[in-house]
Design a protein around this motif. Structure first.
Motif, PDB file in Angstrom:
ATOM      1  N   LEU A 307       0.914  -1.243   0.033  1.00  0.00           N
ATOM      2  CA  LEU A 307      -0.007   0.023   0.094  1.00  0.00           C
ATOM      3  C   LEU A 307       0.889   1.345   0.196  1.00  0.00           C
ATOM      4  CD1 LEU A 307      -2.810   1.049   0.132  1.00  0.00           C
ATOM      5  CD2 LEU A 307      -2.383   1.097   2.771  1.00  0.00           C
ATOM      6  N   GLY A 311       0.907   1.976  -3.730  1.00  0.00           N
ATOM      7  CA  GLY A 311      -0.531   2.722  -3.701  1.00  0.00           C
ATOM      8  C   GLY A 311      -0.352   4.226  -3.406  1.00  0.00           C
ATOM      9  N   ALA A 335      -2.399  -0.752  -5.596  1.00  0.00           N
ATOM     10  CA  ALA A 335      -1.839  -1.616  -4.352  1.00  0.00           C
ATOM     11  C   ALA A 335      -2.238  -3.261  -4.295  1.00  0.00           C
ATOM     12  CB  ALA A 335      -2.084  -1.032  -3.040  1.00  0.00           C
TER      13      ALA A 335
END
Length: 413
Positions: A307, A311, A335
């Motif tokens: 993440l 992300g 992600a």
């Protein structure tokens, strides 16, 4: 006969898991989880680490074809024109930032003695599971409009560039030979995408078009041959088969004789009806639960790093293109990763550079990312839609920024 019986017994069990997966998903309370999560969990239960009812080794070939179809369908969705648009440029910029973050993060982990295989782990943190996400994105209408083009571009970059990285840095050949091999396979794919046009208008082209919806299923058969051919060529060049599969999908997009929409539906039926479920169930069978149980914090660490590294850059990269709600959705979508994590873990274990606990933790983190990240992205969109329905004055078009944010300037870079 014993070998055949073992294969058939394993296929029966895998078939049961695949058939029950959509039923289980529909019966589960709360937000729907992706079916592939049920497939992986089913594989874990059937595999040697739990019940030991099935041997993943006897299904390796079928599972590899399923993996190939995952990336073929992802390549089919990719429109090369995206990379000439702002969506493509932003996706490439985001991936470069991700590479820098991945290198720094893995460098710290290596210094702490937690990582032995720097390259495969760093590449793993730059991936996005576009092929896995496609059914979820379609179901929730997240591929529509301009936002869909941003999602497709980011997903394509998060699959294609790590695949090239695998071919260049993790192959069995020298780097120079690997570059030549990638270039050769790319040229071959380009030639294959152009060649069928020469047959259009002549007798062969007419036969292919007439048989596409008949029992001969000409376009589907040629598509499967194309996939198998490019898989074999990639393997012969010492490249990972996922590169050949992704290129096969890109070739099919240009090739697509006759009814392209019908061909896509047939490929979905062949892939998601049989081969792709086998791949995910076998992935579950090979998941090393013991390593995860012995080092659970590694799984949590990689889950968070996916993440943060892959992300989080979306919040910055798309600040002038998308409203905050869609940037948050993009963060969780990009992600999400799994198939390439499986491939990278297998490569790392095969060449002895990756620790078994890291391979298991990466795959486990990928499973968790598929369970949670798309669901969060969908929930964010649903929450925004709910607010807009309560207060229509707050509604804004799905693919445009909110009034208090900068608008997408096509001339911007």
């Amino acid at each position: 006969m014993d070998d055949l019986g073992s294969v058939l017994n394993s296929l029966v069990l895998v078939g049961v898991v695949a058939a029950l997966a959509p039923v289980i998903v529909a019966l589960l309370p709360g937000p729907r989880v992706p079916q592939l999560v049920v497939l992986i969990i089913g594989g874990i239960v059937l595999g040697p680490h739990v019940l030991g009812l099935s041997d993943p080794g006897v299904l390796t070939l079928i599972a590899n074809i399923g993996l190939g179809l995952v990336f073929l369908l992802a390549g089919y969705e990719l429109d090369p024109a995206l990379f000439r648009e702002r969506a493509g440029r932003l996706a490439l910029t985001g991936w470069v930032i991700t590479v820098v973050l991945a290198a720094g993060s893995v460098g710290v982990l290596a210094a702490l003695g937690l990582v032995r295989a720097f390259v495969p782990v760093a590449l793993a943190l730059t991936t996005t599971a576009l092929g896995t996400l496609l059914p979820i994105l379609r179901e929730h209408d997240l591929l529509a409009g301009q936002f869909g083009r941003y999602v497709l571009a980011a997903g394509a970059v998060g699959e294609l560039l790590p695949i090239l990285g695998i071919a260049l840095f993790l192959g069995t050949q020298s780097q120079f030979v690997a570059i030549l091999s990638v270039a050769s396979v790319g040229v071959l794919a380009l030639v294959l995408s152009i060649a069928p046009r020469l047959a259009r208008g002549n007798r062969i082209g007419q036969i292919v078009k007439e048989g596409e919806h008949a029992t001969s299923q000409t376009t589907l058969r040629f598509s499967i041959v194309l996939l198998l051919f490019l898989l074999a060529v990639a393997a012969e060049f010492g490249l990972d088969v996922v590169l050949g599969a992704f290129l096969a999908g890109m070739v099919l997009r240009r090739w697509a004789p006759g009814d392209a929409h019908a061909l896509e539906e047939k490929l979905d039926a062949v892939g998601y009806g049989f081969f792709i479920p086998v791949f995910f169930v076998v992935s579950g069978m090979t998941l090393d639960l013991r390593s995860i149980v012995e080092a659970p914090l590694r799984l949590v660490l990689f889950f968070v790093l996916l993440l943060v590294v892959r992300g989080l850059p979306a919040l910055v990269i798309y600040r002038r293109a998308l409203p905050m709600t869609q940037r948050l959705q993009m963060m969780f979508i990009t992600a999400t990763s799994l198939p390439l994590l499986v491939a990278l873990s297998e490569i790392g274990l095969r060449n002895g550079t990756m620790l078994a606990e890291n391979a298991a933790a990466l795959v486990g983190a990928g499973v968790l990312s598929v369970i949670f990240y798309p669901a969060i992205a969908v929930a964010i969109g649903a929450r925004r839609a709910g607010r807009d329905s309560v207060d229509p004055t707050r509604a804004a078009p799905a693919d445009t920024p909110t009034p208090d944010e900068p608008r997408d300037d096509p001339s911007a870079t």
